[in-house]
Design a protein around this motif. Structure first.
Motif, PDB file in Angstrom:
ATOM      1  N   TYR A 119     -14.446  24.701  -1.844  1.00 57.94           N
ATOM      2  CA  TYR A 119     -13.017  25.052  -2.462  1.00 57.94           C
ATOM      3  C   TYR A 119     -12.389  24.419  -1.446  1.00 57.94           C
ATOM      4  O   TYR A 119     -11.796  23.872  -0.508  1.00 57.94           O
ATOM      5  CB  TYR A 119     -13.383  26.897  -1.052  1.00 57.94           C
TER       6      TYR A 119
ATOM      7  N   LEU B 228      -6.938  21.800   1.946  1.00 59.19           N
ATOM      8  CA  LEU B 228      -5.989  22.783   2.689  1.00 59.19           C
ATOM      9  C   LEU B 228      -4.258  22.370   2.661  1.00 59.19           C
ATOM     10  O   LEU B 228      -3.203  23.786   1.756  1.00 59.19           O
ATOM     11  CB  LEU B 228      -6.247  23.662   3.443  1.00 59.19           C
TER      12      LEU B 228
ATOM     13  N   GLU C 127      -3.042  22.206  -0.755  1.00 63.57           N
ATOM     14  CA  GLU C 127      -1.979  23.251  -1.189  1.00 63.57           C
ATOM     15  C   GLU C 127      -0.762  24.331  -0.500  1.00 63.57           C
ATOM     16  O   GLU C 127      -0.035  24.313  -1.517  1.00 63.57           O
ATOM     17  CB  GLU C 127      -3.631  24.512  -0.985  1.00 63.57           C
TER      18      GLU C 127
ATOM     19  N   ASP D 136       1.880  29.656  -8.187  1.00 65.97           N
ATOM     20  CA  ASP D 136       1.144  28.591  -7.864  1.00 65.97           C
ATOM     21  C   ASP D 136       0.507  28.240  -9.023  1.00 65.97           C
ATOM     22  O   ASP D 136      -0.535  26.886  -8.469  1.00 65.97           O
ATOM     23  CB  ASP D 136      -0.430  29.394  -7.407  1.00 65.97           C
TER      24      ASP D 136
ATOM     25  N   LEU E 155      -2.014  24.563  -8.823  1.00 56.61           N
ATOM     26  CA  LEU E 155      -3.033  24.994  -9.348  1.00 56.61           C
ATOM     27  C   LEU E 155      -3.112  23.234 -10.628  1.00 56.61           C
ATOM     28  O   LEU E 155      -4.667  23.043 -11.064  1.00 56.61           O
ATOM     29  CB  LEU E 155      -3.036  26.069  -9.985  1.00 56.61           C
TER      30      LEU E 155
ATOM     31  N   ARG F 124      -4.721  20.543  -8.622  1.00 56.67           N
ATOM     32  CA  ARG F 124      -6.602  20.983  -8.076  1.00 56.67           C
ATOM     33  C   ARG F 124      -7.134  20.228  -9.704  1.00 56.67           C
ATOM     34  O   ARG F 124      -8.275  19.683  -9.239  1.00 56.67           O
ATOM     35  CB  ARG F 124      -6.801  22.374  -8.033  1.00 56.67           C
TER      36      ARG F 124
END
Lengths: 352, 352, 352
Positions: free
Chosen positions: A6, A162, A165, A331, A335, A338
């Motif tokens: 994740y 993390l 993000e 976000d 995203l 990612r």
């Protein structure tokens, strides 16, 4: 670890054909230092001529950690049975015999020292091109006309994504840093634009026509009129994100100066990261108080982010079921990053 | 644990049809003591007549650790509900009822107390033959004419094979013990012979015609002339390695005396070991300073080995990829011992 | 964990269609508190009107632990990016936008506050019937005519079933609590009856015609004659076991009073439990020394049980092979409770 990759959907947690910050320049010396990078143990030191060297930190003889050995000239002598390796990784000497065994070699990592940082390449050696480094000059880290502070590294029990993000959604500033970043309490409410740039991506916010807060007053003592302030988050690759931006006079639009926060992120292991920060500004070069202020802010702000992402890592490693993830419109940039990162990892897997 | 059985290629990490040092004689008393041996929890105590007893340390009633109970005569009473077991492991009493449940038995381990050490047999009870113990008399541990010191046990977070490998390649003395073992800095350069002896194996080095160092002077005050000194590493089975050897007058070849270091190695669990050391000499019996010197050397030297093998264990348990192992010619003895040990483990698997 | 579900033979370690003690009433306040319950992270707080609320403690936006946020009125604001959730779990606000994302909801746990304890239901919300709570009035926890003390909670590194087993075999009192429970040394020898009652089960012991010990004298100062004392262990469901019972005058059979120890057991995770204790008596209401005595006994007795079951948990988690379990006749009640508990878990699996 229940949620091992994740927020990525890839199996491999990080790209390897990549430059990463391995250490600040001052960390690398004539004392051996070991650092875990992408799950590998890397040994760092300087040759007698000052050149930085990065080789594998595990002796191929009996798996002894080489940082417990010592430097003999430009070579590393293992502290267990004395196997000795040159800066190119080749075994040069075995004390109990003449000649050296075949295959007694340390992996060598290509090194570039730039902007006060020692960078290593974790992919195949032949593909190590310094041109693949992020454009450090463009952000003031390796360019004339900028004043730079290198902050001390923090190693954090959290997967590196993390931190990526965290930096890409600066609406957290309002909650995590409300008291430590001047005017931070207003960031969450600023409108956001997302702009793809040269394989990277910038999530931009701009506070328009605000009175100069005490930090801006310290940076630009002559500015009493309203200012515009950029709160950028520029993803320049998995190894580097720039935040900050330009402060301008609101009425004229004239730039007063640019203050960048340069976040260098290096995966240590699947659930651990190294966090390097540099601050760079193109103004106030003769005012050392500004550098001291930047370093002091770093010691207050960085732990707030470290606490936040460590807390999430603890949740992710726990056995508690996670709720289905939801995202806000803000976000969008994170995203997209990612997906950029997943695409980079997948491209490597295909090429391998 | 990524490299669970390194350096062995067997699945089972240790042989079971084997005597192992379980405790020094003084550790076993009328107080219950539990020790993990080969992954099993073993309870050790003495009967009222002084005989040492070893039984399983987990109560079969509700898995309570029996060392938290107490001795009642020669029997162990569980501290939870009072199930009571004799030194043969049989349940003798359940406080809440008359009679005892079927199958309420502790495993009993055959015990031999010899050389100041309590040895237990971890294979089937019927195969427990004291003749299978290493020849303790031959190395001075259980023989007239020798003075022995028993050192305190160390429990180390390292697989037991790392200690076997450590002891069989004494070229490490030059690096790990350069300052703590007199003349140790020269050991790595000594030529080596390997000799198979009675199911065991000796890696022999000899320093020839060296001036007596301060330790040798303390041991043999009248010796001013050059000496020859043996640095043996004798593998007598996975449970015991002898190092040291005889010191002789160089000119005449006459033995001055033999100083043995007896290393008793007991796997506690796949990644943990108990390390018992005894020192035995056949000279200077009326000089207690020599014994004190041996014990003091032990407290300085043993932690150096413990640090080294713990550091390797940490590397082995980590997720970092290991380099392909290379060996020096001097490792020949240690590699032969690996094969002896693997053969012993495989023979057990075939017989089972 | 080698023996993950011992002593149960089910895969799922606990039933979910069940009320559990989540916190004492005084633990739940206007400060956010998180507690792991059945492996889930539960957030507890009170609304402005004092009503207790239990919702999932992980933000569905980026998995931040919500107890690090803050209360805004009756709502919880995440400390990372400010997502705000009402006491019904619905997302009310995202600071960076108008409107809230779909599915941005926290799981809500039905709550009943009764007997000084906040109970939550971990099954489907529609099945949450307060009538399924154990009959707290019958045991004095939520009834007129009883004086109650609520002891501080203990979180223990042990599977919850070990505490159930502990309480159902009070023959342990003789060994674990011999010095802390008056007359405890005699409990193991008392005859036992097992009686199934309303889905539960009582293991009953009675000491008959004993002289009043100092505790009984403190409780009933006028009683000099012999007494009968009950040592019940009443399983009222996996969440609650009552011990203690009635003390009567031996000659007349007349009840002097009832002292209950109410053990509320909540699985925190597969190998961890929360242990809540309340004491309730129907006599001596005007004697506060009795309450103080109960609380003081709790601080001495509870750690003895915690030590015992933690020691067993350590054994169960270890890699040492366990002996085949044997039971005494007195374990009959505890074994029946195992089967009740397994049946409850299996019934849920079938219904799911």
């Amino acid at each position: 670890m229940a949620h091992a990759s994740y927020p990525l959907t890839t199996e491999q947690p990080y790209p390897r054909r990549q430059w990463w910050a391995a250490a600040t320049a001052t960390e690398v010396s004539r004392n051996l230092v070991a650092r875990d990078i992408l799950g590998e143990r890397v040994l760092l030191y300087r040759k007698e001529d000052g050149t930085a060297v990065a080789v594998s930190g595990i002796c191929p003889h009996r798996a002894f950690p080489l940082e417990k050995g010592r430097l003999v000239g430009d070579s590393v002598q293992c502290g267990y049975h004395g196997f000795t390796f040159g800066p190119d990784g080749a075994c040069q000497r075995v004390p109990s015999q003449n000649g050296v065994p075949q295959h007694a070699t340390l992996r060598r990592y290509p090194v570039v020292e730039r902007g006060g940082v020692v960078w290593i390449w974790t992919g195949e050696e032949s593909a190590a091109d310094p041109a693949l480094l992020p454009d450090l000059a463009a952000i003031g880290l390796d360019a004339p006309g900028w004043t730079v502070e290198i902050h001390p590294v923090a190693t954090v029990e959290a997967r590196y994504t993390l931190l990526i993000e965290n930096l890409l959604d600066l609406s957290h500033v309002t909650f995590i840093h409300a008291t430590t970043i001047p005017s931070g309490e207003k960031v969450a409410a600023l409108p956001v634009t997302v702009e793809a740039r040269s394989g990277g991506l910038t999530v931009a916010r701009k506070a328009v026509g605000i009175p100069p807060n005490p930090l801006i007053k310290a940076q630009f003592p002559d500015q009493d009129a309203l200012v515009d302030q950029e709160f950028d988050a520029q993803y320049m690759g998995p190894c580097l994100i720039r935040t900050g931006g330009t402060i301008s006079d609101h009425a004229s639009g004239k730039a007063l100066g640019t203050q960048n926060f340069i976040h260098m992120i290096t995966p240590a292991a699947p659930g651990r990261l190294h966090y390097f920060v540099a601050t760079a500004r193109d103004f106030g070069h003769d005012n050392p108080a500004l550098g001291a202020m930047n370093l002091a802010m770093g010691t207050r702000i960085q732990p707030e982010d470290v606490d936040a992402i460590s807390a999430i890592e603890t949740v992710l490693r726990g056995d508690a079921p996670l709720p289905r993830e939801v995202s806000a419109r803000v976000d969008n940039g994170a995203l997209q990053v990612r997906r950029l990162l997943e695409a980079q990892i997948r491209a490597e897997a295909l090429a391998a």
